[in-house]
Motif scaffolding. Structure first.
Motif, PDB file in Angstrom:
ATOM      1  N   ASP A  71       1.507   8.102   9.193  1.00 45.81           N
ATOM      2  CA  ASP A  71       0.970   7.674  10.492  1.00 45.81           C
ATOM      3  C   ASP A  71      -0.541   7.826  10.581  1.00 45.81           C
ATOM      4  OD1 ASP A  71       3.450   6.966  11.460  1.00 45.81           O
ATOM      5  OD2 ASP A  71       3.846   8.941  12.334  1.00 45.81           O
ATOM      6  N   ARG A  72      -1.168   8.330   9.510  1.00 49.28           N
ATOM      7  CA  ARG A  72      -2.594   8.631   9.571  1.00 49.28           C
ATOM      8  C   ARG A  72      -3.418   8.000   8.460  1.00 49.28           C
ATOM      9  NH1 ARG A  72       0.313  12.030  12.131  1.00 49.28           N
ATOM     10  NH2 ARG A  72      -0.500  13.276  13.841  1.00 49.28           N
ATOM     11  N   VAL A  73      -2.799   7.239   7.606  1.00 50.47           N
ATOM     12  CA  VAL A  73      -3.519   6.648   6.476  1.00 50.47           C
ATOM     13  C   VAL A  73      -3.307   5.140   6.441  1.00 50.47           C
ATOM     14  CG1 VAL A  73      -3.299   8.753   5.092  1.00 50.47           C
ATOM     15  CG2 VAL A  73      -1.564   6.966   4.899  1.00 50.47           C
ATOM     16  N   SER A  74      -4.144   4.486   5.665  1.00 43.85           N
ATOM     17  CA  SER A  74      -3.953   3.064   5.403  1.00 43.85           C
ATOM     18  C   SER A  74      -2.746   2.922   4.476  1.00 43.85           C
ATOM     19  CB  SER A  74      -5.204   2.489   4.737  1.00 43.85           C
ATOM     20  OG  SER A  74      -4.937   1.218   4.183  1.00 43.85           O
ATOM     21  N   LEU A  75      -1.739   2.194   4.906  1.00 51.05           N
ATOM     22  CA  LEU A  75      -0.503   2.087   4.130  1.00 51.05           C
ATOM     23  C   LEU A  75      -0.738   1.436   2.777  1.00 51.05           C
ATOM     24  CD1 LEU A  75       2.058   1.051   6.904  1.00 51.05           C
ATOM     25  CD2 LEU A  75       1.500   3.338   6.059  1.00 51.05           C
ATOM     26  N   LYS A  76      -1.537   0.391   2.755  1.00 51.97           N
ATOM     27  CA  LYS A  76      -1.755  -0.304   1.477  1.00 51.97           C
ATOM     28  C   LYS A  76      -2.497   0.578   0.483  1.00 51.97           C
ATOM     29  CE  LYS A  76      -5.870  -2.814   3.134  1.00 51.97           C
ATOM     30  NZ  LYS A  76      -5.809  -2.349   4.538  1.00 51.97           N
ATOM     31  N   LEU A  77      -3.422   1.415   0.997  1.00 48.62           N
ATOM     32  CA  LEU A  77      -4.143   2.322   0.107  1.00 48.62           C
ATOM     33  C   LEU A  77      -3.243   3.460  -0.377  1.00 48.62           C
ATOM     34  CD1 LEU A  77      -7.636   2.632   1.831  1.00 48.62           C
ATOM     35  CD2 LEU A  77      -7.106   1.511  -0.335  1.00 48.62           C
ATOM     36  N   ALA A  78      -2.394   3.954   0.517  1.00 47.23           N
ATOM     37  CA  ALA A  78      -1.496   5.048   0.144  1.00 47.23           C
ATOM     38  C   ALA A  78      -0.500   4.594  -0.921  1.00 47.23           C
ATOM     39  CB  ALA A  78      -0.757   5.566   1.373  1.00 47.23           C
ATOM     40  N   ILE A  79       0.099   3.424  -0.714  1.00 49.55           N
ATOM     41  CA  ILE A  79       1.120   2.929  -1.643  1.00 49.55           C
ATOM     42  C   ILE A  79       0.504   2.572  -2.989  1.00 49.55           C
ATOM     43  CG2 ILE A  79       2.791   1.082  -2.056  1.00 49.55           C
ATOM     44  CD1 ILE A  79       3.170   0.992   1.025  1.00 49.55           C
ATOM     45  N   SER A  80      -0.547   1.769  -2.962  1.00 51.98           N
ATOM     46  CA  SER A  80      -1.166   1.342  -4.216  1.00 51.98           C
ATOM     47  C   SER A  80      -1.858   2.505  -4.914  1.00 51.98           C
ATOM     48  CB  SER A  80      -2.174   0.211  -3.956  1.00 51.98           C
ATOM     49  OG  SER A  80      -3.201   0.643  -3.075  1.00 51.98           O
ATOM     50  N   GLY A  81      -2.526   3.372  -4.147  1.00 50.12           N
ATOM     51  CA  GLY A  81      -3.198   4.526  -4.737  1.00 50.12           C
ATOM     52  C   GLY A  81      -2.216   5.471  -5.405  1.00 50.12           C
ATOM     53  N   SER A  82      -1.060   5.656  -4.799  1.00 49.34           N
ATOM     54  CA  SER A  82      -0.032   6.526  -5.380  1.00 49.34           C
ATOM     55  C   SER A  82       0.423   5.994  -6.732  1.00 49.34           C
ATOM     56  CB  SER A  82       1.161   6.634  -4.432  1.00 49.34           C
ATOM     57  OG  SER A  82       0.803   7.261  -3.229  1.00 49.34           O
TER      58      SER A  82
END
Length: 236
Positions: A71-82
């Motif tokens: 709920d606090r991060v950019s979803l696309k950055l979190a998913i791709s960064g992971s």
């Protein structure tokens, strides 16, 4: 863009399913190639158990905090960064580091495959289908992930067996780890651009940043639906 639904996003949902499969290949492949893994890294059964334990502990923490993070991060950055960070971990593993560093890689994967990935992945998946299409969206995601797991498992195992007969088990393991690492990075980049185009922009301007983590947990625990799901999962 805000009105896109299941029909327009089916390809993206399938790509997210590919991401959901790819991020777990590295943390779990040691089970399927157990003997080759132990021999390749020169570790024993107790050390193999330690790798699984540290991953499990971090996964538990990740599941607890993942929703709050999503709920606090950019979803696309979190998913791709992971995915990218998970893939980079494979390159460190190829150096056959000292065991404490080996453990650290699995601890890192416990974070990148759960805490910063799974809940953002579920939130993004929900956003790719309208309210009346959620069932179809999740069904396509799980079906695609299951089929890809089954088919890729057969193909990769067959390829590994064939390669090891020609170049040896050690070289086969090197190629396997390299393949998993590169795949995670490529999928991570691909899913970033797919979500950049198809994910509602409102999800990148989160309004929950000031909400209390403790209050959010208590709110969830007061919901009968939460306990219903917990009982179903436990009994299963």
């Amino acid at each position: 863009m805000e009105t896109r639904g299941y029909k327009q996003n089916r390809i993206v949902i399938m790509l997210v399913a590919l991401a959901g499969m790819s991020v777990y290949l590295l943390p779990y492949f040691r089970y399927y190639y157990y003997d080759a893994y132990v021999s390749y890294f020169g570790i024993n059964d107790l050390q193999m158990g330690t790798l699984g334990s540290i991953y499990g502990v971090l996964a538990i923490v990740g599941y607890c905090l993942g929703g709050w993070i999503a709920d606090r991060v950019s979803l696309k950055l979190a998913i791709s960064g992971s995915l990218v960070v998970t893939g980079l971990g494979a390159f460190v593993l190829l150096l056959k580091p000292a065991f404490p560093i080996h453990v650290g890689i699995y601890a890192l994967w416990g974070v990148t495959s759960i805490m910063t990935f799974w809940n953002p992945c579920m939130k993004a998946l929900r956003a790719l289908s309208k309210a009346s299409e959620q069932g179809r969206g999740y069904a396509l995601f799980d079906m695609t992930r299951g089929i890809l797991n089954f088919l890729s498992g057969l193909v990769i195992l067959a390829a590994f067996t064939a390669v090891t007969k020609k170049v040896g088990e050690a070289n086969g393991m090197t190629g396997l780890i390299l393949f998993y690492g590169i795949k995670a990075i490529i999928v991570g980049v691909a899913v970033y651009f797919a979500l950049l185009k198809h994910l509602p922009k409102s999800l990148d301007s989160n309004t929950e940043k000031d909400a209390s983590f403790g209050k959010n947990v208590l709110k969830a625990l007061k919901m009968p639906t939460t306990w219903c799901v917990i009982v179903i999962m436990f009994m299963t």
